[in-house]
Design an enzyme around this catalytic site. Structure first.
Site, PDB file in Angstrom:
ATOM      1  N   PRO A 141       0.788  -1.240   0.000  1.00 32.83           N
ATOM      2  CA  PRO A 141       0.000   0.000   0.000  1.00 32.83           C
ATOM      3  C   PRO A 141       0.818   1.287   0.000  1.00 32.83           C
ATOM      4  CG  PRO A 141       0.041  -0.926   2.190  1.00 32.83           C
ATOM      5  CD  PRO A 141       0.796  -1.890   1.316  1.00 32.83           C
ATOM      6  N   CYS A 142       1.477   1.540  -1.109  1.00 34.33           N
ATOM      7  CA  CYS A 142       2.240   2.780  -1.202  1.00 34.33           C
ATOM      8  C   CYS A 142       1.318   3.991  -1.189  1.00 34.33           C
ATOM      9  CB  CYS A 142       3.113   2.772  -2.446  1.00 34.33           C
ATOM     10  SG  CYS A 142       2.249   2.328  -3.944  1.00 34.33           S
TER      11      CYS A 142
END
Length: 174
Positions: A141-142
């Site tokens: 989850p950048c």
DNA sequence: CCCTAGCGGTGCT
DNA sequence: AGCACCGCTAGGG
């Protein structure tokens, strides 16, 4: 004889948000790409040929990927994942990606905060670059990394995606 | 809002 | 070794 990249198997995933493409090495899921704007029509471009992965195993991995992506796109935890092959990244990049995976849905951190957690204060900019090199967006989850002033910062897949993903997780942002 | 300086990692020459 | 990138940040006009 420079070993160029193995021919990763590519399998598509059709979602409400469009058609994603998952890439698998012999070690697991190695890449995920956002739907391409102009690819709404016709032939899915699955390339299974030349796979070193037994078809049964590959199918199992892909099922897990589809479920995980579905959930993640809905703003929920991805649940069970196939093995991830993040071996193409540098040590620093892998450390950053691991740190991102410690953020749960709805939870955010700034680039500098991630740097601090990795005991490299001052490497905020490098963290941003590592996020940009993340081969598995959404699942790694950048999008949960924001600028220090709680603005959005950047996103390789396009800021619209970052906004959408955060909104689905109920995250307020500027 | 803008601009600037300083920052660390990466890849190319 | 040098250099030009970058999803950054803090400080100042």
């Amino acid at each position: 004889m420079t070993a160029i990249g193995k021919p990763h198997v590519q399998l598509t995933i059709t979602t409400n948000d469009g058609q994603f493409v998952a890439a698998y090495s012999d070690k697991g899921l190695a890449g995920l790409s956002f739907p391409r704007p102009g690819s709404s029509s016709g032939a899915p471009s699955d390339t299974r040929s030349g796979s070193a992965v037994p078809p049964g195993k590959l199918n199992g991995w892909h099922e897990l990927t589809k479920q995980a992506l579905e959930r993640a796109l809905a703003g929920r935890s991805p649940g069970r994942l196939p093995p991830l092959d993040l071996g193409q990244g540098t040590e620093f990049q892998q450390a950053v990606w691991a740190a991102l995976r410690r953020l749960s849905p709805g939870e955010t951190a700034s680039y500098s905060e991630i740097a601090r957690r990795l005991e490299r204060p001052g490497a905020a900019r490098a963290v941003g670059a590592a996020c940009g090199a993340n081969p598995l967006p959404v699942l790694v989850p950048c999008h949960r990394v924001l600028a220090a002033d709680h603005r959005l910062g950047g996103f390789s897949g396009g800021l619209d995606w970052k906004r959408a993903l955060l909104r689905r997780e109920g995250v307020p942002f500027r």
